[in-house]
Design a protein around this motif. Structure first.
Motif, PDB file in Angstrom:
ATOM      1  N   ALA A 154       3.350  -2.835  -6.997  1.00  0.00           N
ATOM      2  CA  ALA A 154       4.521  -3.398  -6.715  1.00  0.00           C
ATOM      3  C   ALA A 154       5.674  -2.521  -7.186  1.00  0.00           C
ATOM      4  CB  ALA A 154       4.346  -4.481  -7.568  1.00  0.00           C
ATOM      5  N   PRO A 155       6.723  -2.604  -7.002  1.00  0.00           N
ATOM      6  CA  PRO A 155       7.612  -1.516  -7.083  1.00  0.00           C
ATOM      7  C   PRO A 155       7.886  -1.609  -8.541  1.00  0.00           C
ATOM      8  CG  PRO A 155       8.659  -3.277  -5.894  1.00  0.00           C
ATOM      9  CD  PRO A 155       7.520  -3.747  -5.998  1.00  0.00           C
ATOM     10  N   VAL A 199      -1.456  16.627 -17.227  1.00  0.00           N
ATOM     11  CA  VAL A 199      -0.089  16.750 -17.031  1.00  0.00           C
ATOM     12  C   VAL A 199      -0.052  14.975 -16.857  1.00  0.00           C
ATOM     13  CG1 VAL A 199       1.550  16.957 -14.968  1.00  0.00           C
ATOM     14  CG2 VAL A 199      -0.347  18.926 -15.620  1.00  0.00           C
ATOM     15  N   ALA A 200       1.165  14.710 -17.647  1.00  0.00           N
ATOM     16  CA  ALA A 200       1.848  13.910 -17.499  1.00  0.00           C
ATOM     17  C   ALA A 200       2.781  13.528 -16.936  1.00  0.00           C
ATOM     18  CB  ALA A 200       1.166  12.880 -19.217  1.00  0.00           C
ATOM     19  N   ARG A 201       3.029  12.073 -16.406  1.00  0.00           N
ATOM     20  CA  ARG A 201       4.573  11.878 -15.774  1.00  0.00           C
ATOM     21  C   ARG A 201       4.799  10.261 -15.557  1.00  0.00           C
ATOM     22  NH1 ARG A 201       6.599  16.570 -13.464  1.00  0.00           N
ATOM     23  NH2 ARG A 201       5.184  18.066 -13.009  1.00  0.00           N
ATOM     24  N   THR A 202       6.284   9.874 -15.434  1.00  0.00           N
ATOM     25  CA  THR A 202       6.621   8.483 -15.364  1.00  0.00           C
ATOM     26  C   THR A 202       6.443   8.658 -13.758  1.00  0.00           C
ATOM     27  OG1 THR A 202       7.227   8.552 -17.620  1.00  0.00           O
ATOM     28  CG2 THR A 202       7.827   7.001 -16.022  1.00  0.00           C
ATOM     29  N   LEU A 203       6.641   7.722 -12.778  1.00  0.00           N
ATOM     30  CA  LEU A 203       6.645   7.106 -11.804  1.00  0.00           C
ATOM     31  C   LEU A 203       7.432   5.962 -11.413  1.00  0.00           C
ATOM     32  CD1 LEU A 203       5.675   8.234  -8.584  1.00  0.00           C
ATOM     33  CD2 LEU A 203       3.867   7.427  -9.656  1.00  0.00           C
ATOM     34  N   ASP A 204       8.488   6.490 -11.270  1.00  0.00           N
ATOM     35  CA  ASP A 204       9.208   5.245 -10.902  1.00  0.00           C
ATOM     36  C   ASP A 204       9.304   4.491  -9.349  1.00  0.00           C
ATOM     37  OD1 ASP A 204      10.202   4.213 -13.180  1.00  0.00           O
ATOM     38  OD2 ASP A 204      11.684   6.115 -13.155  1.00  0.00           O
ATOM     39  N   VAL A 205       8.515   3.825  -8.510  1.00  0.00           N
ATOM     40  CA  VAL A 205       8.191   3.250  -7.500  1.00  0.00           C
ATOM     41  C   VAL A 205       9.256   2.091  -6.821  1.00  0.00           C
ATOM     42  CG1 VAL A 205       6.328   1.864  -6.092  1.00  0.00           C
ATOM     43  CG2 VAL A 205       6.066   3.910  -7.681  1.00  0.00           C
ATOM     44  N   GLY A 206       9.896   2.533  -5.940  1.00  0.00           N
ATOM     45  CA  GLY A 206      10.690   1.695  -4.937  1.00  0.00           C
ATOM     46  C   GLY A 206      10.710   0.930  -4.460  1.00  0.00           C
ATOM     47  N   ASP A 207      11.024  -0.230  -3.890  1.00  0.00           N
ATOM     48  CA  ASP A 207      10.616  -1.302  -2.804  1.00  0.00           C
ATOM     49  C   ASP A 207      10.084  -0.592  -1.546  1.00  0.00           C
ATOM     50  OD1 ASP A 207      10.510  -3.324  -4.624  1.00  0.00           O
ATOM     51  OD2 ASP A 207      13.448  -3.577  -3.558  1.00  0.00           O
ATOM     52  N   ASP A 208      10.803   0.735  -1.388  1.00  0.00           N
ATOM     53  CA  ASP A 208      10.758   1.048   0.246  1.00  0.00           C
ATOM     54  C   ASP A 208       9.848   2.444   0.113  1.00  0.00           C
ATOM     55  OD1 ASP A 208      12.933   2.391  -1.368  1.00  0.00           O
ATOM     56  OD2 ASP A 208      13.748   2.944   0.120  1.00  0.00           O
ATOM     57  N   ALA A 209       9.066   3.144  -1.105  1.00  0.00           N
ATOM     58  CA  ALA A 209       8.461   3.959  -1.285  1.00  0.00           C
ATOM     59  C   ALA A 209       7.305   3.747  -0.793  1.00  0.00           C
ATOM     60  CB  ALA A 209       8.873   4.303  -2.627  1.00  0.00           C
ATOM     61  N   GLU A 251       0.841  -1.345   0.118  1.00  0.00           N
ATOM     62  CA  GLU A 251      -0.517   0.098   0.285  1.00  0.00           C
ATOM     63  C   GLU A 251       1.110   1.579   0.331  1.00  0.00           C
ATOM     64  OE1 GLU A 251      -2.914   1.243   3.432  1.00  0.00           O
ATOM     65  OE2 GLU A 251      -3.890   0.868   2.112  1.00  0.00           O
ATOM     66  N   ARG A 252       0.665   2.347  -1.221  1.00  0.00           N
ATOM     67  CA  ARG A 252       1.298   3.370  -1.576  1.00  0.00           C
ATOM     68  C   ARG A 252       0.526   4.679  -0.908  1.00  0.00           C
ATOM     69  NH1 ARG A 252       6.251   0.783  -2.718  1.00  0.00           N
ATOM     70  NH2 ARG A 252       6.319  -1.275  -3.445  1.00  0.00           N
ATOM     71  N   GLU A 253       1.055   5.359  -0.845  1.00  0.00           N
ATOM     72  CA  GLU A 253       0.153   6.644  -0.756  1.00  0.00           C
ATOM     73  C   GLU A 253       0.696   7.465  -1.527  1.00  0.00           C
ATOM     74  OE1 GLU A 253      -1.921  10.320   2.091  1.00  0.00           O
ATOM     75  OE2 GLU A 253       0.733   9.373   2.972  1.00  0.00           O
ATOM     76  N   LEU A 254      -0.184   7.951  -2.351  1.00  0.00           N
ATOM     77  CA  LEU A 254      -0.166   9.106  -3.877  1.00  0.00           C
ATOM     78  C   LEU A 254      -0.678  10.028  -3.222  1.00  0.00           C
ATOM     79  CD1 LEU A 254      -1.016   7.090  -7.244  1.00  0.00           C
ATOM     80  CD2 LEU A 254       1.337   7.588  -5.870  1.00  0.00           C
ATOM     81  N   VAL A 255       0.480  11.251  -4.150  1.00  0.00           N
ATOM     82  CA  VAL A 255      -0.212  12.826  -2.929  1.00  0.00           C
ATOM     83  C   VAL A 255       0.136  13.536  -4.323  1.00  0.00           C
ATOM     84  CG1 VAL A 255       0.209  14.638  -1.655  1.00  0.00           C
ATOM     85  CG2 VAL A 255       0.758  12.030  -0.818  1.00  0.00           C
TER      86      VAL A 255
END
Length: 144
Positions: free
Chosen positions: A107-108, A126-136, A58-62
């Motif tokens: 998932a990462p 607005v378009a962005r690429t988002l890299d999610v790591g293991d610890d984010a 579970e990750r929080e997107l802000v």
């Protein structure tokens, strides 16, 4: 008819069972093993694949909103062709928050984020690429 005669070489090999087995080629050099190995690896991958979803956290997107008169936010997160999550938020005049946050399971990996901001002047994407790591556990996405 006479009974078949025993082969003296076979009799010797049976008596020397341990030596006969130790003279066999290694497993990797046997033709049947070379054909079976890819199937075993495929089976292993298929057995482990369902566990990949367990790596999702579970990750929080802000979504940090710009100052000004944003009246609506449409946001989506996708990976390749797959839509992972989307939301639409509308705000009353003067009641816009500084940020909009949501918790989702990811998932990462690399994701595409698209946000459409609606203001009194019109719509802006607005378009962005988002890299999610293991610890984010929290990912902040500033929107200009």
């Amino acid at each position: 008819m006479s009974p078949p005669k025993a082969d003296p070489e076979l009799a010797e090999r049976d008596d020397e069972g341990d030596e006969a087995e130790s003279s066999r080629p290694p497993l990797a050099e046997r033709p049947w093993a070379r054909r079976l190995l890819p199937l075993l690896l495929l089976g292993l991958v298929l057995a482990v694949a369902p566990l990949w979803s367990e790596l999702q956290m579970e990750r929080e997107l802000v979504f940090r909103l710009p100052e000004g008169g944003v009246t609506a936010l449409e946001a989506s997160v996708s990976q390749g062709e797959d839509l992972i999550w989307s939301t639409t938020r509308r705000f009353d005049a003067g009641d816009m928050p500084e940020a909009v946050s949501r918790k989702i399971r990811l998932a990462p990996g690399r994701y595409q984020v698209v946000a459409v901001l609606e203001t009194r002047e019109g719509r802006r994407q607005v378009a962005r690429t988002l890299d999610v790591g293991d610890d984010a556990s929290q990912v902040v996405i500033p929107l200009p």
